[in-house]
Design a protein around this motif. Structure first.
Motif, PDB file in Angstrom:
ATOM      1  N   LEU A  36     -16.298  16.770  68.885  1.00 51.64           N
ATOM      2  CA  LEU A  36     -16.251  17.415  67.580  1.00 51.64           C
ATOM      3  C   LEU A  36     -14.834  17.251  67.052  1.00 51.64           C
ATOM      4  O   LEU A  36     -13.878  17.762  67.643  1.00 51.64           O
ATOM      5  CB  LEU A  36     -16.602  18.898  67.730  1.00 51.64           C
ATOM      6  CG  LEU A  36     -16.863  19.730  66.475  1.00 51.64           C
ATOM      7  CD1 LEU A  36     -18.108  19.244  65.757  1.00 51.64           C
ATOM      8  CD2 LEU A  36     -17.020  21.204  66.855  1.00 51.64           C
ATOM      9  N   LEU A  37     -14.664  16.490  65.980  1.00 50.29           N
ATOM     10  CA  LEU A  37     -13.354  16.258  65.378  1.00 50.29           C
ATOM     11  C   LEU A  37     -13.162  17.213  64.212  1.00 50.29           C
ATOM     12  O   LEU A  37     -13.979  17.249  63.291  1.00 50.29           O
ATOM     13  CB  LEU A  37     -13.228  14.813  64.894  1.00 50.29           C
ATOM     14  CG  LEU A  37     -11.965  14.481  64.107  1.00 50.29           C
ATOM     15  CD1 LEU A  37     -10.721  14.600  64.985  1.00 50.29           C
ATOM     16  CD2 LEU A  37     -12.049  13.085  63.489  1.00 50.29           C
ATOM     17  N   LEU A  38     -12.068  17.978  64.227  1.00 49.96           N
ATOM     18  CA  LEU A  38     -11.757  18.935  63.176  1.00 49.96           C
ATOM     19  C   LEU A  38     -10.560  18.438  62.372  1.00 49.96           C
ATOM     20  O   LEU A  38      -9.504  18.153  62.935  1.00 49.96           O
ATOM     21  CB  LEU A  38     -11.437  20.303  63.788  1.00 49.96           C
ATOM     22  CG  LEU A  38     -12.466  20.883  64.772  1.00 49.96           C
ATOM     23  CD1 LEU A  38     -12.003  22.262  65.274  1.00 49.96           C
ATOM     24  CD2 LEU A  38     -13.847  20.983  64.133  1.00 49.96           C
ATOM     25  N   ILE A  39     -10.728  18.353  61.051  1.00 48.75           N
ATOM     26  CA  ILE A  39      -9.675  17.845  60.161  1.00 48.75           C
ATOM     27  C   ILE A  39      -9.262  18.958  59.205  1.00 48.75           C
ATOM     28  O   ILE A  39     -10.095  19.490  58.457  1.00 48.75           O
ATOM     29  CB  ILE A  39     -10.146  16.611  59.386  1.00 48.75           C
ATOM     30  CG1 ILE A  39     -10.639  15.520  60.354  1.00 48.75           C
ATOM     31  CG2 ILE A  39      -9.017  16.066  58.515  1.00 48.75           C
ATOM     32  CD1 ILE A  39     -11.180  14.283  59.659  1.00 48.75           C
ATOM     33  N   LEU A  55     -15.018  29.602  69.800  1.00 47.45           N
ATOM     34  CA  LEU A  55     -16.467  29.617  69.599  1.00 47.45           C
ATOM     35  C   LEU A  55     -17.075  28.222  69.696  1.00 47.45           C
ATOM     36  O   LEU A  55     -18.298  28.085  69.766  1.00 47.45           O
ATOM     37  CB  LEU A  55     -16.791  30.226  68.237  1.00 47.45           C
ATOM     38  CG  LEU A  55     -16.281  31.653  68.020  1.00 47.45           C
ATOM     39  CD1 LEU A  55     -16.518  32.090  66.581  1.00 47.45           C
ATOM     40  CD2 LEU A  55     -16.937  32.614  68.995  1.00 47.45           C
ATOM     41  N   LEU A  56     -16.237  27.203  69.707  1.00 49.10           N
ATOM     42  CA  LEU A  56     -16.715  25.819  69.692  1.00 49.10           C
ATOM     43  C   LEU A  56     -16.539  25.106  71.031  1.00 49.10           C
ATOM     44  O   LEU A  56     -17.253  24.143  71.321  1.00 49.10           O
ATOM     45  CB  LEU A  56     -15.975  25.020  68.604  1.00 49.10           C
ATOM     46  CG  LEU A  56     -15.997  25.595  67.186  1.00 49.10           C
ATOM     47  CD1 LEU A  56     -15.185  24.692  66.253  1.00 49.10           C
ATOM     48  CD2 LEU A  56     -17.415  25.755  66.676  1.00 49.10           C
ATOM     49  N   THR A  57     -15.613  25.566  71.840  1.00 48.67           N
ATOM     50  CA  THR A  57     -15.240  24.807  73.030  1.00 48.67           C
ATOM     51  C   THR A  57     -16.217  24.956  74.191  1.00 48.67           C
ATOM     52  O   THR A  57     -16.164  24.172  75.140  1.00 48.67           O
ATOM     53  CB  THR A  57     -13.839  25.213  73.522  1.00 48.67           C
ATOM     54  OG1 THR A  57     -13.788  26.638  73.676  1.00 48.67           O
ATOM     55  CG2 THR A  57     -12.783  24.788  72.520  1.00 48.67           C
ATOM     56  N   GLY A  58     -17.115  25.924  74.128  1.00 45.04           N
ATOM     57  CA  GLY A  58     -18.088  26.053  75.202  1.00 45.04           C
ATOM     58  C   GLY A  58     -19.091  24.924  75.233  1.00 45.04           C
ATOM     59  O   GLY A  58     -19.622  24.569  76.295  1.00 45.04           O
ATOM     60  N   SER A  59     -19.329  24.316  74.065  1.00 47.68           N
ATOM     61  CA  SER A  59     -20.362  23.281  73.968  1.00 47.68           C
ATOM     62  C   SER A  59     -19.837  21.930  73.506  1.00 47.68           C
ATOM     63  O   SER A  59     -20.600  20.970  73.420  1.00 47.68           O
ATOM     64  CB  SER A  59     -21.460  23.734  72.994  1.00 47.68           C
ATOM     65  OG  SER A  59     -20.906  24.091  71.731  1.00 47.68           O
ATOM     66  N   HIS A  60     -18.534  21.842  73.206  1.00 48.12           N
ATOM     67  CA  HIS A  60     -17.988  20.609  72.644  1.00 48.12           C
ATOM     68  C   HIS A  60     -16.624  20.260  73.221  1.00 48.12           C
ATOM     69  O   HIS A  60     -15.854  21.138  73.621  1.00 48.12           O
ATOM     70  CB  HIS A  60     -17.836  20.716  71.119  1.00 48.12           C
ATOM     71  CG  HIS A  60     -19.133  20.781  70.379  1.00 48.12           C
ATOM     72  ND1 HIS A  60     -19.825  21.954  70.218  1.00 48.12           N
ATOM     73  CD2 HIS A  60     -19.866  19.819  69.774  1.00 48.12           C
ATOM     74  CE1 HIS A  60     -20.926  21.715  69.532  1.00 48.12           C
ATOM     75  NE2 HIS A  60     -20.974  20.432  69.253  1.00 48.12           N
ATOM     76  N   ARG A  61     -16.346  18.981  73.227  1.00 48.68           N
ATOM     77  CA  ARG A  61     -14.978  18.490  73.387  1.00 48.68           C
ATOM     78  C   ARG A  61     -14.391  18.506  71.983  1.00 48.68           C
ATOM     79  O   ARG A  61     -14.750  17.703  71.124  1.00 48.68           O
ATOM     80  CB  ARG A  61     -14.986  17.073  73.946  1.00 48.68           C
ATOM     81  CG  ARG A  61     -13.605  16.443  74.045  1.00 48.68           C
ATOM     82  CD  ARG A  61     -13.708  14.969  74.445  1.00 48.68           C
ATOM     83  NE  ARG A  61     -12.406  14.368  74.599  1.00 48.68           N
ATOM     84  CZ  ARG A  61     -12.200  13.073  74.869  1.00 48.68           C
ATOM     85  NH1 ARG A  61     -13.248  12.260  75.011  1.00 48.68           N
ATOM     86  NH2 ARG A  61     -10.971  12.597  75.006  1.00 48.68           N
ATOM     87  N   VAL A  62     -13.519  19.459  71.734  1.00 50.06           N
ATOM     88  CA  VAL A  62     -12.997  19.674  70.389  1.00 50.06           C
ATOM     89  C   VAL A  62     -11.649  18.976  70.245  1.00 50.06           C
ATOM     90  O   VAL A  62     -10.716  19.222  71.020  1.00 50.06           O
ATOM     91  CB  VAL A  62     -12.855  21.169  70.083  1.00 50.06           C
ATOM     92  CG1 VAL A  62     -12.321  21.366  68.660  1.00 50.06           C
ATOM     93  CG2 VAL A  62     -14.193  21.883  70.246  1.00 50.06           C
ATOM     94  N   LEU A  63     -11.564  18.108  69.249  1.00 59.46           N
ATOM     95  CA  LEU A  63     -10.331  17.392  68.961  1.00 59.46           C
ATOM     96  C   LEU A  63      -9.835  17.817  67.586  1.00 59.46           C
ATOM     97  O   LEU A  63     -10.580  17.762  66.601  1.00 59.46           O
ATOM     98  CB  LEU A  63     -10.549  15.879  68.992  1.00 59.46           C
ATOM     99  CG  LEU A  63     -11.122  15.330  70.300  1.00 59.46           C
ATOM    100  CD1 LEU A  63     -12.593  14.975  70.114  1.00 59.46           C
ATOM    101  CD2 LEU A  63     -10.355  14.118  70.781  1.00 59.46           C
TER     102      LEU A  63
END
Length: 276
Positions: A36-39, A55-63
């Motif tokens: 999941l890329l956040l800009i 809230l996002l990191t439990g299910s995603h590799r957040v960049l």
């Protein structure tokens, strides 16, 4: 590539040396999870996503990336802040990190960069999420605060809050961390980015750009946005299969104002459209 570890042991900060400047990337969550890329938007940095991040990191590799000229990324002389160039750098950053597919989320003008990345790299972008991103300049309704750059450093925290108040719902108490981000603004970069966003939207609206690309789209919009006319969210219905979600009691920055209320529709959407 230089790796730094931030305050949290779970966060990895990476400096990527691209041909036209160094980009700082923050990574959280399981590396094997969907990407999941956040800009971020104009005038802030990857830090603007911190309230919603847990809230996002439990299910995603957040960049999260600091776009060139912002946050801890480089501010090289003569750099281009054109939307396609910022989008290209985001794509190159994912390439360097071995990310082959990602759901791309952009807040405000970050959604414009997300759209350009989708145009350039349709094989990389699995789906698009736009958070309070106006479809074109006709939807822009904000009044500029009219603060002189020379006096910016002299403003009190409350004066800074007043200057950026239309970035939030009326009456919202802007967190100190967000005030601090705005104090770090490079006004040359801010002006160049603002002009670049306007030029890109004037050339062609985001719905017109996204419609032929065939990518799943979620448009989230705070119902009390004072920068972009909330009803303009309906313009995204021109994109086949688009999902529109209006967020009650939030303004221009729902990811900060109401992280749970913003994360819920975002995660429901990404569950069906995962990057890898």
């Amino acid at each position: 590539m230089t790796v730094h570890h931030g305050k949290s042991s779970a966060t990895q900060e990476t400096t990527l040396r691209l041909d036209d400047g160094e980009i700082r990337v923050h990574q959280d969550g399981p590396r094997e999870a969907p990407a999941l890329l956040l800009i971020h938007g104009t005038g802030v940095s990857a830090r603007s996503w911190e309230p919603i991040l847990p809230l996002l990191t439990g299910s995603h590799r957040v960049l999260r990336i600091d776009l060139l000229g912002c946050g801890r990324s480089a501010r090289p002389d003569g750099a281009s802040y054109a939307v396609p160039d910022q989008a290209r750098r985001a794509g190159e950053a994912l390439d360097r990190l071995g990310v082959e597919h990602a759901v791309v989320v952009g807040h405000s003008s970050g959604g414009v960069v997300a759209t350009s990345l989708t145009e350039q790299r349709p094989g990389l972008v699995t789906a698009v999420v736009l958070v309070n991103t106006g479809p074109d300049m006709a939807a822009y309704v904000a009044k500029e605060p009219g603060i002189r750059v020379a006096s910016w450093a002299e403003l009190t925290d409350d004066q800074v809050r007043q200057a950026i108040s239309n970035g939030f719902r009326p009456g919202y108490e802007i967190p100190q961390a967000f005030v601090d981000q705005f104090r770090d603004v490079d006004f040359g970069v801010f002006a160049a980015t603002s002009q670049a966003i306007r030029a890109y939207l004037d050339e062609r609206s985001l719905p017109d750009r996204l419609a032929p690309l065939g990518k799943p789209l979620l448009a989230l919009f705070g119902e009390e946005d004072s920068r972009w006319r909330p009803s303009s969210a309906n313009d995204y219905r021109a994109v086949p299969g688009a999902t529109i979600a209006m967020l009650p009691a939030t303004g221009h920055s729902p990811l900060i104002e109401d992280p749970p209320g913003t994360a819920a529709p975002l995660l429901a959407f990404t569950a069906n459209h995962r990057g890898r």
